[in-house]
Enzyme design. Sequence first.
Site, PDB file in Angstrom:
ATOM      1  N   GLN A  98       0.776  -1.161  -0.054  1.00  0.00           N
ATOM      2  CA  GLN A  98       0.173   0.306   0.079  1.00  0.00           C
ATOM      3  C   GLN A  98       0.846   1.428  -0.123  1.00  0.00           C
ATOM      4  OE1 GLN A  98      -2.551   1.353   3.342  1.00  0.00           O
ATOM      5  NE2 GLN A  98      -4.112   1.350   1.906  1.00  0.00           N
ATOM      6  N   TYR A 168      -6.367  10.812   3.817  1.00  0.00           N
ATOM      7  CA  TYR A 168      -4.933  10.795   3.615  1.00  0.00           C
ATOM      8  C   TYR A 168      -4.583  11.856   2.311  1.00  0.00           C
ATOM      9  CZ  TYR A 168      -3.268   6.894   6.563  1.00  0.00           C
ATOM     10  OH  TYR A 168      -3.174   5.973   7.447  1.00  0.00           O
ATOM     11  N   ALA A 343      -9.810  -7.424   6.960  1.00  0.00           N
ATOM     12  CA  ALA A 343      -8.695  -6.748   7.925  1.00  0.00           C
ATOM     13  C   ALA A 343      -8.825  -7.261   8.995  1.00  0.00           C
ATOM     14  CB  ALA A 343      -8.929  -5.353   7.974  1.00  0.00           C
ATOM     15  N   ARG A 344     -10.113  -6.957   9.972  1.00  0.00           N
ATOM     16  CA  ARG A 344     -10.019  -7.504  11.234  1.00  0.00           C
ATOM     17  C   ARG A 344     -10.184  -9.028  11.414  1.00  0.00           C
ATOM     18  NH1 ARG A 344     -14.490  -3.371  12.890  1.00  0.00           N
ATOM     19  NH2 ARG A 344     -14.891  -3.919  10.528  1.00  0.00           N
TER      20      ARG A 344
HETATM   21  C1  FMN Z   1      -5.711  -2.338  13.242  1.00  0.00           C
HETATM   22  C2  FMN Z   1      -6.039  -1.715  11.794  1.00  0.00           C
HETATM   23  C3  FMN Z   1      -5.296  -1.055  10.985  1.00  0.00           C
HETATM   24  C4  FMN Z   1      -5.397  -0.495   9.698  1.00  0.00           C
HETATM   25  N1  FMN Z   1      -4.410   0.249   9.033  1.00  0.00           N
HETATM   26  C5  FMN Z   1      -5.011   0.568   7.821  1.00  0.00           C
HETATM   27  C6  FMN Z   1      -4.027   0.956   6.928  1.00  0.00           C
HETATM   28  O1  FMN Z   1      -2.682   1.201   7.190  1.00  0.00           O
HETATM   29  N2  FMN Z   1      -4.340   1.438   5.726  1.00  0.00           N
HETATM   30  C7  FMN Z   1      -5.555   1.532   5.136  1.00  0.00           C
HETATM   31  O2  FMN Z   1      -5.973   1.590   4.157  1.00  0.00           O
HETATM   32  N3  FMN Z   1      -6.578   0.995   6.014  1.00  0.00           N
HETATM   33  C8  FMN Z   1      -6.194   0.356   7.169  1.00  0.00           C
HETATM   34  N4  FMN Z   1      -7.395  -0.155   8.085  1.00  0.00           N
HETATM   35  C9  FMN Z   1      -8.476  -0.347   7.598  1.00  0.00           C
HETATM   36  C10 FMN Z   1      -8.692  -1.771   6.971  1.00  0.00           C
HETATM   37  O3  FMN Z   1      -7.936  -1.826   5.675  1.00  0.00           O
HETATM   38  C11 FMN Z   1     -10.247  -1.676   6.493  1.00  0.00           C
HETATM   39  O4  FMN Z   1     -10.636  -0.887   5.629  1.00  0.00           O
HETATM   40  C12 FMN Z   1     -11.165  -2.034   7.744  1.00  0.00           C
HETATM   41  O5  FMN Z   1     -10.531  -2.494   8.742  1.00  0.00           O
HETATM   42  C13 FMN Z   1     -12.528  -2.493   7.446  1.00  0.00           C
HETATM   43  O6  FMN Z   1     -12.146  -3.729   6.987  1.00  0.00           O
HETATM   44  P1  FMN Z   1     -12.626  -5.137   8.066  1.00  0.00           P
HETATM   45  O7  FMN Z   1     -14.279  -4.873   8.135  1.00  0.00           O
HETATM   46  O8  FMN Z   1     -12.470  -6.172   7.153  1.00  0.00           O
HETATM   47  O9  FMN Z   1     -11.726  -5.048   9.303  1.00  0.00           O
HETATM   48  C14 FMN Z   1      -6.691  -0.690   9.632  1.00  0.00           C
HETATM   49  C15 FMN Z   1      -7.609  -1.382  10.194  1.00  0.00           C
HETATM   50  C16 FMN Z   1      -7.336  -1.898  11.408  1.00  0.00           C
HETATM   51  C17 FMN Z   1      -8.286  -2.490  12.139  1.00  0.00           C
END
Ligand code: FMN
Length: 383
Positions: A98, A168, A343-344
């Site tokens: 990324q 961002y 993600a999570r």
């Molecule tokens: C601990 C954590 C760190 C994250 N860091 C980033 C990041 O560096 N860049 C980004 O675009 N999204 C980041 N996200 C967002 C996730 O990529 C994603 O958009 C969001 O968690 C929703 O997806 P999920 O429901 O599968 O968790 C982060 C999410 C979490 C939980």
Amino acid sequence: MTDVLAPARLGPVRLRNRIIKAATFEGATPDALVTDRLIEFHRRPARGGVGMTTVAYCAVSPDGRTDRHQIWMRDEAVPGLRRLTDAVHAEGAAVSAQIGHAGPVANAASNRLPALAPGRFPNPLGMRMTRAATVDDLSRVVRAHASAARLAIESGFDAVEIHFGHNYLVSSFLSPKLNRRKDSYGGSLANRARLALEIARAVRDAVGDRIAVTAKLNMDDGVPGGFWLDESVQVAQWLEAEGAVDALELTAGSSLLNPMYLFTGDAPLREFAAAFPPPMSWGIRASGGAFLKSYPFQEAYLLDRARQFRAALDLPLILLGGITRLETMELAMAEGFAFVAMARALLREPDLPSRLRSGARSLCVHCNKCMPTIYRGTRCVLT
Ligand SMILES: Cc1cc2nc3c(=O)[nH]c(=O)nc-3n(C[C@H](O)[C@H](O)[C@H](O)COP(=O)(O)O)c2cc1C
């Protein structure tokens, strides 16, 4: 019907399935260089069956980091990144970097560099004012994206994901609330989208079809007066017309103004405040309810919005947001999405993809307590 667990093409790259580990900043790069811990962080989902993992976050320049512990793309980072991509490939997965510029989300105090933004306004993370980017700054940022993408190829990545979300830098330019410029980068949507399109074009020119190029685009900022769906669909159509990206990952929210809108679920106010020293922690606690608003979690909570993009575009789309079940992934495929990103649920169980076929259910409870761990080593607090 498209099988989410069968191999698929993302631009020039073949993935073993259609599940992508979404970017989660790892908090594992204290010297802004790859560590064994960062490699292990990505080896686990790779071994656990994802088609591709995403390294977050590879800033394109030192001032583009959210803080100084993040990698920024430079020659010195390449050998470590090469070790990381080799480790992921050895597990059979692909790996994306990324790349982006944090803009007003950068912590200027930590970076010891001003946070660039469309204009001058308070930068809460660094407790400083942002610096209004000049046209020269923007050209430098565009070139830095191209150079980061070239370094990603040298480091063995299969893809780059350009960060166009979460307020961002590029996302702050798209926002009519944050971008009040009077020059060719402000005002009309075409002007606010100029930076996004210049970056996408520069990255594509730099990499050709040697690796895949995706962008993570905000559908909406979740902020009154911010960037909203109708404008975002138009920007997505322009990106499609440019031919600059192989797929779009659709996201929402503002790390600057409404972070919980990205996630939905519980707002971990106490844990988030504890991640900062005073007086920041006191400020967060005092204003917490307003800053960390909680939204009810729903499986595939971005789907309704993402459908509008599916209807308006031919481009492959990556559905993100609260995807935890095989049925949801199948629904996404049935609705014409090309990939799903998680993600999570993968922080909770990096091996979930390999167990989906046998009926595994995610153990993630959306407590979001993983979110404040990004300052000390990103992890699920329940494992
Ligand atoms: C601990 C954590 C760190 C994250 N860091 C980033 C990041 O560096 N860049 C980004 O675009 N999204 C980041 N996200 C967002 C996730 O990529 C994603 O958009 C969001 O968690 C929703 O997806 P999920 O429901 O599968 O968790 C982060 C999410 C979490 C939980």
